[in-house]
Design a protein around this motif. Structure first.
Motif, PDB file in Angstrom:
ATOM      1  N   PHE A   1      -3.397   4.974 -11.789  1.00 45.79           N
ATOM      2  CA  PHE A   1      -1.831   4.023 -12.175  1.00 45.79           C
ATOM      3  C   PHE A   1      -1.687   5.689 -12.349  1.00 45.79           C
ATOM      4  CE2 PHE A   1      -4.267   4.310 -16.216  1.00 45.79           C
ATOM      5  CZ  PHE A   1      -3.516   4.588 -17.063  1.00 45.79           C
ATOM      6  N   ALA A   2      -0.368   5.557 -12.693  1.00 45.94           N
ATOM      7  CA  ALA A   2       0.938   6.784 -13.005  1.00 45.94           C
ATOM      8  C   ALA A   2       2.096   6.595 -13.330  1.00 45.94           C
ATOM      9  CB  ALA A   2       1.011   7.918 -11.730  1.00 45.94           C
ATOM     10  N   HIS A   3       2.863   7.004 -14.478  1.00 48.27           N
ATOM     11  CA  HIS A   3       3.771   6.931 -15.135  1.00 48.27           C
ATOM     12  C   HIS A   3       5.297   8.353 -14.769  1.00 48.27           C
ATOM     13  CE1 HIS A   3       2.075   4.776 -18.941  1.00 48.27           C
ATOM     14  NE2 HIS A   3       2.474   4.347 -17.933  1.00 48.27           N
ATOM     15  N   LEU A   4       6.392   7.359 -14.157  1.00 47.70           N
ATOM     16  CA  LEU A   4       7.294   8.320 -13.656  1.00 47.70           C
ATOM     17  C   LEU A   4       8.482   7.776 -14.636  1.00 47.70           C
ATOM     18  CD1 LEU A   4       5.689   7.067 -10.724  1.00 47.70           C
ATOM     19  CD2 LEU A   4       6.671   9.597 -10.764  1.00 47.70           C
ATOM     20  N   VAL A   5       9.669   8.674 -14.505  1.00 53.28           N
ATOM     21  CA  VAL A   5      11.003   8.911 -15.023  1.00 53.28           C
ATOM     22  C   VAL A   5      12.146   8.741 -14.026  1.00 53.28           C
ATOM     23  CG1 VAL A   5      12.171   9.515 -16.703  1.00 53.28           C
ATOM     24  CG2 VAL A   5       9.996   9.850 -16.995  1.00 53.28           C
ATOM     25  N   ASP A   6      12.675   7.701 -13.060  1.00 54.04           N
ATOM     26  CA  ASP A   6      13.537   7.845 -12.092  1.00 54.04           C
ATOM     27  C   ASP A   6      14.330   9.023 -12.914  1.00 54.04           C
ATOM     28  OD1 ASP A   6      15.232   6.727 -13.684  1.00 54.04           O
ATOM     29  OD2 ASP A   6      15.114   4.818 -13.383  1.00 54.04           O
ATOM     30  N   PRO A   7      15.265   8.977 -11.646  1.00 59.03           N
ATOM     31  CA  PRO A   7      16.407   9.698 -12.239  1.00 59.03           C
ATOM     32  C   PRO A   7      17.265   9.939 -12.948  1.00 59.03           C
ATOM     33  CG  PRO A   7      16.512  10.220  -9.583  1.00 59.03           C
ATOM     34  CD  PRO A   7      15.371   8.934 -10.211  1.00 59.03           C
ATOM     35  N   LEU A   8      17.323   9.232 -13.518  1.00 54.66           N
ATOM     36  CA  LEU A   8      18.177   8.522 -14.666  1.00 54.66           C
ATOM     37  C   LEU A   8      16.857   8.346 -15.731  1.00 54.66           C
ATOM     38  CD1 LEU A   8      20.032   5.265 -12.999  1.00 54.66           C
ATOM     39  CD2 LEU A   8      21.102   7.854 -13.640  1.00 54.66           C
ATOM     40  N   GLY A   9      16.841   8.700 -16.201  1.00 51.90           N
ATOM     41  CA  GLY A   9      15.609   8.770 -17.307  1.00 51.90           C
ATOM     42  C   GLY A   9      15.057   7.469 -17.999  1.00 51.90           C
ATOM     43  N   ASN A  10      15.017   6.783 -16.943  1.00 55.63           N
ATOM     44  CA  ASN A  10      14.346   4.854 -16.929  1.00 55.63           C
ATOM     45  C   ASN A  10      12.575   5.463 -16.649  1.00 55.63           C
ATOM     46  OD1 ASN A  10      15.887   3.193 -17.814  1.00 55.63           O
ATOM     47  ND2 ASN A  10      17.079   3.740 -15.850  1.00 55.63           N
ATOM     48  N   ARG A  11      11.507   5.261 -17.577  1.00 58.68           N
ATOM     49  CA  ARG A  11      10.483   5.493 -17.036  1.00 58.68           C
ATOM     50  C   ARG A  11       9.846   4.218 -16.604  1.00 58.68           C
ATOM     51  NH1 ARG A  11       5.965   8.329 -20.805  1.00 58.68           N
ATOM     52  NH2 ARG A  11       4.499   8.402 -20.118  1.00 58.68           N
ATOM     53  N   PHE A  12       8.758   4.343 -15.825  1.00 60.73           N
ATOM     54  CA  PHE A  12       8.414   3.157 -15.340  1.00 60.73           C
ATOM     55  C   PHE A  12       7.201   3.668 -14.720  1.00 60.73           C
ATOM     56  CE2 PHE A  12      10.102   5.501 -11.749  1.00 60.73           C
ATOM     57  CZ  PHE A  12       9.314   5.149 -10.195  1.00 60.73           C
ATOM     58  N   GLY A  13       5.865   2.444 -14.068  1.00 65.23           N
ATOM     59  CA  GLY A  13       4.732   2.716 -14.045  1.00 65.23           C
ATOM     60  C   GLY A  13       4.606   2.252 -12.287  1.00 65.23           C
ATOM     61  N   ILE A  14       3.543   2.571 -11.800  1.00 60.36           N
ATOM     62  CA  ILE A  14       2.706   2.325 -10.348  1.00 60.36           C
ATOM     63  C   ILE A  14       1.433   2.026 -10.037  1.00 60.36           C
ATOM     64  CG2 ILE A  14       4.769   3.580  -9.011  1.00 60.36           C
ATOM     65  CD1 ILE A  14       3.031   5.430  -8.327  1.00 60.36           C
ATOM     66  N   TRP A  15       0.632   0.994  -9.784  1.00 59.88           N
ATOM     67  CA  TRP A  15      -0.692   0.743 -10.442  1.00 59.88           C
ATOM     68  C   TRP A  15      -1.455  -0.115  -9.296  1.00 59.88           C
ATOM     69  CZ3 TRP A  15      -3.431  -3.393 -11.532  1.00 59.88           C
ATOM     70  CH2 TRP A  15      -3.364  -5.215 -11.315  1.00 59.88           C
ATOM     71  N   ARG A  16      -2.755  -0.076  -8.447  1.00 63.95           N
ATOM     72  CA  ARG A  16      -3.554  -0.404  -7.541  1.00 63.95           C
ATOM     73  C   ARG A  16      -4.951  -0.626  -8.258  1.00 63.95           C
ATOM     74  NH1 ARG A  16      -6.837   0.844  -4.176  1.00 63.95           N
ATOM     75  NH2 ARG A  16      -7.375   2.856  -4.979  1.00 63.95           N
ATOM     76  N   PRO A  17      -5.003  -1.504  -8.493  1.00 60.24           N
ATOM     77  CA  PRO A  17      -6.571  -1.885  -9.025  1.00 60.24           C
ATOM     78  C   PRO A  17      -7.904  -1.427  -7.920  1.00 60.24           C
ATOM     79  CG  PRO A  17      -5.048  -3.990  -8.459  1.00 60.24           C
ATOM     80  CD  PRO A  17      -4.720  -3.043  -8.281  1.00 60.24           C
ATOM     81  N   LYS A  18      -9.252  -0.773  -7.794  1.00 61.69           N
ATOM     82  CA  LYS A  18      -9.678   0.320  -6.883  1.00 61.69           C
ATOM     83  C   LYS A  18     -10.290  -1.065  -6.041  1.00 61.69           C
ATOM     84  CE  LYS A  18     -10.810   3.333  -7.815  1.00 61.69           C
ATOM     85  NZ  LYS A  18     -11.428   5.076  -7.617  1.00 61.69           N
ATOM     86  N   ASP A  19     -10.484  -2.310  -6.124  1.00 62.16           N
ATOM     87  CA  ASP A  19     -11.424  -3.193  -5.440  1.00 62.16           C
ATOM     88  C   ASP A  19      -9.952  -3.711  -4.261  1.00 62.16           C
ATOM     89  OD1 ASP A  19      -9.081  -4.974  -6.301  1.00 62.16           O
ATOM     90  OD2 ASP A  19     -10.782  -6.590  -7.120  1.00 62.16           O
ATOM     91  N   GLU A  20      -8.838  -2.947  -4.073  1.00 58.46           N
ATOM     92  CA  GLU A  20      -8.087  -2.907  -2.478  1.00 58.46           C
ATOM     93  C   GLU A  20      -8.171  -2.081  -2.240  1.00 58.46           C
ATOM     94  OE1 GLU A  20      -4.076  -3.512  -3.713  1.00 58.46           O
ATOM     95  OE2 GLU A  20      -4.450  -5.186  -5.092  1.00 58.46           O
ATOM     96  N   ALA A  21      -8.765  -1.156  -2.578  1.00 57.15           N
ATOM     97  CA  ALA A  21      -9.630  -0.032  -1.924  1.00 57.15           C
ATOM     98  C   ALA A  21      -9.922   0.105  -0.430  1.00 57.15           C
ATOM     99  CB  ALA A  21      -9.987   1.125  -2.218  1.00 57.15           C
TER     100      ALA A  21
END
Length: 114
Positions: free
Chosen positions: A94-114
């Protein structure tokens, strides 16, 4: 893929956050694990004690993606900033990002999907 399917609350005072959200929404917040992380309503979300990692507060949604590093790179190319680089805990990436307008969001993936 590319669907919102998890949320997280980061709090330097997890007991206060637990009391608030459990009181407001009747959420069941489990006990904290070794990473100071408590599951909310089974596996619908999480409450993270951030006191040991900078004491930040956040409430974010996570988007389930096919490839976390690729999605992070694309987000940055579109103007996002990295708030937390890719973490691989053995079960998920997973990782956390901040969009250009200042909103924090996350992206993720279970490892068993590799």
């Amino acid at each position: 893929m590319n669907r919102v399917d998890y949320f997280e609350i980061g709090s330097p005072d997890p007991e206060a956050s637990k009391a608030f959200y459990a009181g407001l929404f009747d959420w069941e917040v489990g006990p904290p694990g070794p990473a100071a992380y408590s599951m909310v309503n089974g596996d619908a979300g999480g409450l993270w004690d951030t006191s040991a990692i900078g004491a930040a507060s956040w409430a974010i949604f996570y988007v389930h993606v096919d490839d976390v590093p690729a999605a992070l790179a694309r987000a940055v190319s579109l103007g996002a900033e990295v708030a937390m680089p890719v973490v691989d805990n053995g079960r998920i990436e997973f990782a956390h990002l901040v969009d250009p307008l200042g909103n924090r969001f996350g992206i993720w993936r279970p490892k068993d999907e590799a």
